[in-house]
Design a protein around this motif. Structure first.
Motif, PDB file in Angstrom:
ATOM      1  N   LEU A 152       0.822  -1.209   0.000  1.00  0.00           N
ATOM      2  CA  LEU A 152       0.000   0.000   0.000  1.00  0.00           C
ATOM      3  C   LEU A 152       0.858   1.262   0.000  1.00  0.00           C
ATOM      4  O   LEU A 152       0.446   2.301  -0.486  1.00  0.00           O
ATOM      5  N   ARG A 153       2.059   1.149   0.527  1.00  0.00           N
ATOM      6  CA  ARG A 153       2.924   2.322   0.678  1.00  0.00           C
ATOM      7  C   ARG A 153       3.811   2.535  -0.547  1.00  0.00           C
ATOM      8  O   ARG A 153       4.048   1.613  -1.323  1.00  0.00           O
ATOM      9  N   GLY A 154       4.306   3.745  -0.686  1.00  0.00           N
ATOM     10  CA  GLY A 154       5.294   4.060  -1.723  1.00  0.00           C
ATOM     11  C   GLY A 154       4.752   3.881  -3.126  1.00  0.00           C
ATOM     12  O   GLY A 154       3.698   4.392  -3.474  1.00  0.00           O
ATOM     13  N   HIS A 155       5.486   3.119  -3.935  1.00  0.00           N
ATOM     14  CA  HIS A 155       5.136   2.926  -5.338  1.00  0.00           C
ATOM     15  C   HIS A 155       4.339   1.652  -5.569  1.00  0.00           C
ATOM     16  O   HIS A 155       4.303   1.140  -6.686  1.00  0.00           O
ATOM     17  N   ASN A 156       3.708   1.140  -4.523  1.00  0.00           N
ATOM     18  CA  ASN A 156       2.856  -0.056  -4.617  1.00  0.00           C
ATOM     19  C   ASN A 156       3.616  -1.248  -5.204  1.00  0.00           C
ATOM     20  O   ASN A 156       3.154  -1.913  -6.122  1.00  0.00           O
ATOM     21  N   ARG A 157       4.765  -1.530  -4.607  1.00  0.00           N
ATOM     22  CA  ARG A 157       5.614  -2.639  -5.047  1.00  0.00           C
ATOM     23  C   ARG A 157       4.835  -3.950  -5.045  1.00  0.00           C
ATOM     24  O   ARG A 157       4.093  -4.255  -4.120  1.00  0.00           O
ATOM     25  N   ALA A 158       4.995  -4.726  -6.111  1.00  0.00           N
ATOM     26  CA  ALA A 158       4.356  -6.043  -6.202  1.00  0.00           C
ATOM     27  C   ALA A 158       4.972  -6.980  -5.173  1.00  0.00           C
ATOM     28  O   ALA A 158       6.191  -7.079  -5.058  1.00  0.00           O
ATOM     29  N   LEU A 159       4.118  -7.663  -4.406  1.00  0.00           N
ATOM     30  CA  LEU A 159       4.589  -8.572  -3.360  1.00  0.00           C
ATOM     31  C   LEU A 159       4.363 -10.047  -3.700  1.00  0.00           C
ATOM     32  O   LEU A 159       4.908 -10.908  -3.049  1.00  0.00           O
ATOM     33  N   GLY A 160       3.529 -10.303  -4.699  1.00  0.00           N
ATOM     34  CA  GLY A 160       3.299 -11.680  -5.099  1.00  0.00           C
ATOM     35  C   GLY A 160       1.889 -11.906  -5.602  1.00  0.00           C
ATOM     36  O   GLY A 160       1.075 -10.991  -5.667  1.00  0.00           O
ATOM     37  N   THR A 161       1.629 -13.152  -5.952  1.00  0.00           N
ATOM     38  CA  THR A 161       0.304 -13.552  -6.428  1.00  0.00           C
ATOM     39  C   THR A 161      -0.116 -14.828  -5.721  1.00  0.00           C
ATOM     40  O   THR A 161       0.717 -15.553  -5.170  1.00  0.00           O
ATOM     41  N   PHE A 162      -1.412 -15.096  -5.749  1.00  0.00           N
ATOM     42  CA  PHE A 162      -1.919 -16.347  -5.203  1.00  0.00           C
ATOM     43  C   PHE A 162      -3.166 -16.756  -5.962  1.00  0.00           C
ATOM     44  O   PHE A 162      -3.780 -15.969  -6.673  1.00  0.00           O
ATOM     45  N   ARG A 163      -3.514 -18.011  -5.827  1.00  0.00           N
ATOM     46  CA  ARG A 163      -4.714 -18.588  -6.437  1.00  0.00           C
ATOM     47  C   ARG A 163      -5.557 -19.164  -5.305  1.00  0.00           C
ATOM     48  O   ARG A 163      -5.019 -19.697  -4.339  1.00  0.00           O
ATOM     49  N   VAL A 164      -6.874 -19.068  -5.421  1.00  0.00           N
ATOM     50  CA  VAL A 164      -7.769 -19.607  -4.400  1.00  0.00           C
ATOM     51  C   VAL A 164      -8.218 -20.998  -4.839  1.00  0.00           C
ATOM     52  O   VAL A 164      -8.899 -21.142  -5.860  1.00  0.00           O
ATOM     53  N   ALA A 165      -7.818 -22.004  -4.074  1.00  0.00           N
ATOM     54  CA  ALA A 165      -8.204 -23.389  -4.364  1.00  0.00           C
ATOM     55  C   ALA A 165      -9.603 -23.646  -3.816  1.00  0.00           C
ATOM     56  O   ALA A 165     -10.001 -23.080  -2.805  1.00  0.00           O
ATOM     57  N   GLY A 166     -10.329 -24.492  -4.515  1.00  0.00           N
ATOM     58  CA  GLY A 166     -11.702 -24.804  -4.125  1.00  0.00           C
ATOM     59  C   GLY A 166     -11.796 -25.558  -2.826  1.00  0.00           C
ATOM     60  O   GLY A 166     -10.840 -26.149  -2.352  1.00  0.00           O
ATOM     61  N   ASP A 167     -12.984 -25.531  -2.260  1.00  0.00           N
ATOM     62  CA  ASP A 167     -13.249 -26.222  -0.996  1.00  0.00           C
ATOM     63  C   ASP A 167     -14.035 -27.505  -1.249  1.00  0.00           C
ATOM     64  O   ASP A 167     -14.978 -27.817  -0.548  1.00  0.00           O
ATOM     65  N   GLY A 168     -13.641 -28.229  -2.290  1.00  0.00           N
ATOM     66  CA  GLY A 168     -14.337 -29.459  -2.614  1.00  0.00           C
ATOM     67  C   GLY A 168     -15.245 -29.316  -3.818  1.00  0.00           C
ATOM     68  O   GLY A 168     -15.706 -30.297  -4.377  1.00  0.00           O
ATOM     69  N   VAL A 169     -15.518 -28.081  -4.260  1.00  0.00           N
ATOM     70  CA  VAL A 169     -16.369 -27.874  -5.432  1.00  0.00           C
ATOM     71  C   VAL A 169     -15.482 -27.555  -6.629  1.00  0.00           C
ATOM     72  O   VAL A 169     -15.378 -28.329  -7.559  1.00  0.00           O
TER      73      VAL A 169
END
Length: 143
Positions: A66-83
């Motif tokens: 959120l601070r400064g030049h909004n440096r990229a910190l990473g990515t993630f994917r949301v895995a399903g909960d059985g569906v």
């Protein structure tokens, strides 16, 4: 190619839009594939926090400081909960406040289309997935 913000043109053969210039820089850096339709902020103590953006084109989420030049910190994917896994997310919301069992905060993501054995094929099924913010923070080594 991560192409958020890159000028596209419609290709009638594929019926898809494709980047006009494959070398053009993306506004989302290496983290976003168009469309980016969901954006919210997880507020931390002081002025610290994270900007979370849905990367609809590859079904992931980018996290930026959120601070400064909004440096990229990473990515993630949301895995399903059985569906199924979250895909085609049109939006998200995040909170730093405890919500029920989500003690370190809650991330809610839109999921379209819903797939799986219980989905009615006669309707455009959509849903929402609930994610422990602590799981995201741990995976990306956020404070």
């Amino acid at each position: 190619m991560k192409d958020f913000g890159v000028h596209d043109a419609y290709d009638p053969e594929t019926e898809e839009c494709a980047p006009v210039d494959l070398e053009a820089p993306s506004y989302g850096g290496k983290n976003l594939t168009a469309d980016a339709e969901g954006v919210d902020i997880w507020y931390g103590p002081g002025r610290k926090g994270y900007v979370i953006v849905s990367s609809q084109g590859d079904d992931t989420y980018g996290v930026y400081d959120l601070r400064g030049h909004n440096r990229a910190l990473g990515t993630f994917r949301v895995a399903g909960d059985g569906v199924d896994d979250v895909n085609g997310s049109d939006g998200l919301a995040v909170s730093n406040a405890p919500v029920g069992e989500y003690r370190s905060g809650l991330l809610v993501t839109h999921d379209e289309p819903e797939t799986g054995p219980d989905v009615d094929p006669e309707r455009d099924a959509t849903g929402f997935s609930y994610v422990h913010w602590g799981d995201v923070a741990k995976a990306l080594r956020l404070r």
